[in-house]
Design a protein around this motif. Sequence first.
Motif, mmCIF file in Angstrom:
data_model
loop_
_atom_site.group_PDB
_atom_site.id
_atom_site.type_symbol
_atom_site.label_atom_id
_atom_site.label_comp_id
_atom_site.label_asym_id
_atom_site.label_seq_id
_atom_site.Cartn_x
_atom_site.Cartn_y
_atom_site.Cartn_z
ATOM 1 N N GLU A 20 -34.455 3.048 33.529
ATOM 2 C CA GLU A 20 -34.332 2.348 34.815
ATOM 3 C C GLU A 20 -32.853 2.170 35.154
ATOM 4 O O GLU A 20 -32.053 1.773 34.305
ATOM 5 C CB GLU A 20 -34.997 0.973 34.735
ATOM 6 N N HIS A 22 -29.535 0.557 37.101
ATOM 7 C CA HIS A 22 -29.008 -0.717 37.598
ATOM 8 C C HIS A 22 -27.685 -0.428 38.302
ATOM 9 O O HIS A 22 -27.020 0.570 38.015
ATOM 10 C CB HIS A 22 -28.782 -1.698 36.447
ATOM 11 N N TYR A 23 -27.296 -1.337 39.193
ATOM 12 C CA TYR A 23 -26.066 -1.116 39.957
ATOM 13 C C TYR A 23 -25.222 -2.382 40.000
ATOM 14 O O TYR A 23 -25.753 -3.493 40.089
ATOM 15 C CB TYR A 23 -26.376 -0.663 41.383
ATOM 16 N N CYS A 24 -23.911 -2.167 39.923
ATOM 17 C CA CYS A 24 -22.948 -3.260 40.005
ATOM 18 C C CYS A 24 -21.983 -2.936 41.138
ATOM 19 O O CYS A 24 -21.347 -1.875 41.137
ATOM 20 C CB CYS A 24 -22.193 -3.387 38.682
ATOM 21 N N ARG A 32 -20.330 1.138 44.393
ATOM 22 C CA ARG A 32 -21.192 0.730 43.288
ATOM 23 C C ARG A 32 -20.977 1.580 42.040
ATOM 24 O O ARG A 32 -20.703 2.770 42.121
ATOM 25 C CB ARG A 32 -22.668 0.866 43.677
ATOM 26 N N HIS A 34 -23.174 2.673 38.713
ATOM 27 C CA HIS A 34 -24.509 2.713 38.125
ATOM 28 C C HIS A 34 -24.406 2.538 36.611
ATOM 29 O O HIS A 34 -23.435 2.981 35.979
ATOM 30 C CB HIS A 34 -25.172 4.057 38.439
ATOM 31 N N TYR A 35 -25.425 1.892 36.024
ATOM 32 C CA TYR A 35 -25.438 1.763 34.571
ATOM 33 C C TYR A 35 -26.861 1.635 34.061
ATOM 34 O O TYR A 35 -27.784 1.248 34.786
ATOM 35 C CB TYR A 35 -24.602 0.557 34.114
ATOM 36 N N ASP A 37 -29.260 -0.175 31.073
ATOM 37 C CA ASP A 37 -29.269 -1.414 30.294
ATOM 38 C C ASP A 37 -30.579 -1.442 29.522
ATOM 39 O O ASP A 37 -31.621 -1.840 30.048
ATOM 40 C CB ASP A 37 -29.143 -2.620 31.234
ATOM 41 N N GLU A 38 -30.542 -0.997 28.282
ATOM 42 C CA GLU A 38 -31.741 -0.834 27.474
ATOM 43 C C GLU A 38 -31.675 -1.714 26.226
ATOM 44 O O GLU A 38 -30.604 -2.009 25.722
ATOM 45 C CB GLU A 38 -31.885 0.631 27.050
ATOM 46 N N SER A 41 -32.268 -7.977 26.009
ATOM 47 C CA SER A 41 -31.228 -8.473 26.921
ATOM 48 C C SER A 41 -30.358 -9.547 26.290
ATOM 49 O O SER A 41 -29.236 -9.792 26.757
ATOM 50 C CB SER A 41 -31.867 -9.024 28.198
ATOM 51 N N LEU A 109 -20.774 -8.305 34.462
ATOM 52 C CA LEU A 109 -21.910 -8.509 33.559
ATOM 53 C C LEU A 109 -21.610 -9.554 32.487
ATOM 54 O O LEU A 109 -22.503 -9.930 31.723
ATOM 55 C CB LEU A 109 -22.285 -7.192 32.875
#
Length: 299
Positions: A20, A22-24, A32, A34-35, A37-38, A41, A109
Amino acid sequence: MEFVRTPESRFERLADYPFEGHYCELTSDGMRMHYLDEGPSDADPVLMLHGEPSWSYLYRHMIPIVAAAGHRVIAPDLIGFGKSDKPTSMADYSYQAHMDWMLAFVESLDLNNITLVCQDWGSLIGLRLAAEQQQRFKAIVVGNGMLPTGEQKVPAAFQLWKNFALYSPWFPIARIINSGTFKTLGPEERKAYDAPFPSAKYKAGARAFPRLVPVSADDPATQANKAAWRVLEQWQKPFLTTFSNGDPITRGGDTFMQERIPGAKGQPHQTLVGGHFLQEDSPVAFARAINDLLVNLQR
């Protein structure tokens, strides 16, 4: 700054990339990063930084192994690469700009207790970031990477690569990556590496990177990298090298760092089988080296 965003359709049904996204948002104009994150958490992050001209797809076989061991794996696409936005002018890319973008990402983050995993330009950015933000990092793993200061002899292979990136009218991303591996990339893998770059307009960041490597004493990044080395030469936290046996560009860099960084003393350094992109050639061994280091840290 003008930037483009690769259409999401280019990334549909990529081989071995079920993650999936994710964007920062990094800048006021909406650029932006993209990254991925698996993993858990609430676990300490393992920050995997790719290099040139790849993207987080490079770590696709390693991410599940490290995440399954209970670690949070974060793998961003550098600006200009992957699913991240891409300024269209080479003049918009500088070493300092990449540092600023990555620092903004880490701060956004609020990452702490980071284990850095880096290769190629991921090392030029990651090692300096770890030195400048050492309170955020607990360990470093480097595979086929270095932090140059313009004082080292530049391999002939790098000079050829730099000239090709700057002047060749033909810049085939997947073929470039395949030239740096022992394995032969399959059609679906080549498709994935080409996916971020629908046209030449999207490749400014990939072409810019080689000219940003400090190769002289008066390079804009030289003094900052020297300052980072002064920190690394006092670095007591674990520092592991996992270079490959077939990279003509970074060969010998592992020994250089082992001799100068205190945290490298006594670590189980490894020489893995592969070319420049060892994540393609030895992903399981690379991932297990990271996991073993983290297990030892917990003892």
